[in-house]
Design an enzyme around this catalytic site. Structure first.
Site, short mmCIF file in Angstrom:
data_model
loop_
_atom_site.label_atom_id
_atom_site.label_comp_id
_atom_site.label_asym_id
_atom_site.label_seq_id
_atom_site.Cartn_x
_atom_site.Cartn_y
_atom_site.Cartn_z
N GLY A 132 0.79 -1.23 0.00
CA GLY A 132 0.00 0.00 0.00
C GLY A 132 0.82 1.28 0.00
N LYS A 141 3.51 2.06 -4.78
CA LYS A 141 4.52 1.70 -5.80
C LYS A 141 3.91 1.70 -7.20
CE LYS A 141 5.31 -2.21 -3.62
NZ LYS A 141 4.51 -2.02 -2.39
N THR A 142 2.71 1.13 -7.30
CA THR A 142 2.08 1.04 -8.61
C THR A 142 1.74 2.44 -9.13
OG1 THR A 142 1.15 -1.03 -7.83
CG2 THR A 142 0.23 -0.16 -9.87
N ASP A 170 7.59 -2.01 -10.79
CA ASP A 170 6.78 -1.55 -9.65
C ASP A 170 7.15 -2.22 -8.32
OD1 ASP A 170 5.65 -4.07 -10.03
OD2 ASP A 170 3.58 -3.36 -9.91
N ARG A 192 -4.12 2.34 4.27
CA ARG A 192 -4.14 2.09 2.82
C ARG A 192 -4.68 0.69 2.51
NH1 ARG A 192 0.37 5.14 0.62
NH2 ARG A 192 0.05 7.26 1.38
N GLU A 224 -6.33 -9.36 2.27
CA GLU A 224 -5.34 -8.57 3.03
C GLU A 224 -5.93 -7.97 4.32
OE1 GLU A 224 -2.48 -6.89 -0.60
OE2 GLU A 224 -3.91 -5.55 0.34
N ASP A 284 2.01 12.68 -0.02
CA ASP A 284 0.97 11.77 -0.47
C ASP A 284 0.69 12.03 -1.95
OD1 ASP A 284 -1.17 10.18 -0.96
OD2 ASP A 284 -2.38 10.85 0.75
N1 LIG Z 1 7.32 -12.05 -1.96
C1 LIG Z 1 6.15 -11.94 -1.39
N2 LIG Z 1 5.79 -12.78 -0.39
C2 LIG Z 1 4.58 -12.70 0.18
N3 LIG Z 1 3.66 -11.80 -0.16
C3 LIG Z 1 3.97 -10.94 -1.13
C4 LIG Z 1 5.23 -10.95 -1.79
N4 LIG Z 1 5.25 -9.96 -2.71
C5 LIG Z 1 4.06 -9.36 -2.63
N5 LIG Z 1 3.30 -9.95 -1.69
C6 LIG Z 1 1.92 -9.62 -1.34
O1 LIG Z 1 1.29 -9.22 -2.52
C7 LIG Z 1 0.38 -8.16 -2.26
C8 LIG Z 1 0.74 -6.99 -3.12
O2 LIG Z 1 1.94 -6.43 -2.62
P1 LIG Z 1 2.72 -5.24 -3.28
O3 LIG Z 1 3.35 -4.48 -2.17
O4 LIG Z 1 3.60 -5.76 -4.36
O5 LIG Z 1 1.63 -4.42 -4.04
P2 LIG Z 1 0.73 -3.25 -3.54
O6 LIG Z 1 0.35 -3.45 -2.11
O7 LIG Z 1 -0.36 -3.17 -4.56
O8 LIG Z 1 1.70 -2.07 -3.65
P3 LIG Z 1 1.43 -0.54 -3.81
O9 LIG Z 1 0.16 -0.17 -3.11
O10 LIG Z 1 2.64 0.07 -3.19
O11 LIG Z 1 1.34 -0.30 -5.28
C9 LIG Z 1 0.47 -7.89 -0.76
O12 LIG Z 1 -0.56 -8.58 -0.13
C10 LIG Z 1 1.83 -8.47 -0.38
O13 LIG Z 1 1.87 -8.90 0.94
#
Ligand SMILES: Nc1ncnc2c1ncn2[C@@H]1O[C@H](COP(=O)(O)OP(=O)(O)OP(=O)(O)O)[C@@H](O)[C@H]1O
Length: 210
Positions: A9, A12-13, A76, A139, A148, A188
């Protein structure tokens, strides 16, 4: 090639999208919603932790091969964070010592830079988005991915807390490339246009000095 890092959260994306629009360069996303193993992992982490890491390792290596050598391409998420997450899971008893040692050696084997290879695997710059535990929780809730949510599984609270703490140490130690930290609580860039402009300026200045 530029890689983003930061807790769940962190944004990054969104930042990947902003940067690649700003530079007119190529983005490499690892789609979370298409990932069939992730919900299984959240349901039964002990069973799926190792499989999930192999899945991510394979996917991220694909992105590295595609993104490497392209000026200002942005990934990302960095491959190193997978290792951080896997070690956390292993310390929580969700992977065996043998699985950890196979994973570590596979990762280092895959990431070894070989002079005869036409592409480089480490990024030219790591952009880390630092967010506090509170922001991370907000987030995660706001985004609402069902698997999650802490309400559905209260054990996730400790998992997220430790993860957030480990990220701080991980970034301090990270030395595979130049790096820059963005304070995602103060800036932010998802909600504020001003913050967005400031973040882009900070990153442009860092890239210019490289
Ligand atoms: N190597 C990993 N092992 C376990 N869970 C992972 C791993 N990589 C990502 N996740 C899980 O995948 C989901 C997405 O994580 P990630 O941080 O890549 O994206 P995000 O939360 O959409 O990022 P952001 O909001 O910063 O764009 C989360 O639930 C995270 O815990």
């Amino acid at each position: 090639m530029i890689a983003l890092s930061g807790p769940i959260g962190a944004g990054k994306t969104t930042l990947t999208e902003l940067l690649t629009k700003h530079w007119d360069s190529q983005a490499y996303y690892e789609s979370v919603d298409d990932n069939k193993i992730l919900p299984l992992f959240y349901k039964d982490p002990k069973r799926y932790a190792f499989l999930l890491q192999i899945y991510f390792l394979n996917k991220r290596m694909d992105s590295i091969k595609a993104a490497s050598g392209l000026s200002r391409s942005v990934m990302d998420r960095s491959i190193y964070e997978d290792s951080l997450l896997f070690h956390l899971n292993a310390d929580m008893g969700r992977a065996t010592d043998t699985e950890v040692s196979i994973y570590d050696s596979l990762l280092s084997n895959m990431m070894e830079e070989l002079p005869r290879l036409s592409y480089q695997k480490n990024p030219d710059l790591l952009i880390h988005i630092d967010i506090s535990f509170d922001t991370m929780l907000k987030r995660i809730k706001k985004r609402g991915r069902s698997y999650e949510q802490i309400d559905a599984d209260p054990e996730l609270y400790d998992y997220y807390k430790t993860l957030n703490q480990r990220y701080v140490k991980w970034f301090d130690k990270y030395d595979q490339s130049p790096k820059i930290k963005i304070n995602g609580d103060q800036l932010d860039f998802v909600e504020s246009v001003d913050a967005r402009a400031k973040v882009l300026d900070l990153i442009d200045a860092k890239v210019a000095e490289m």
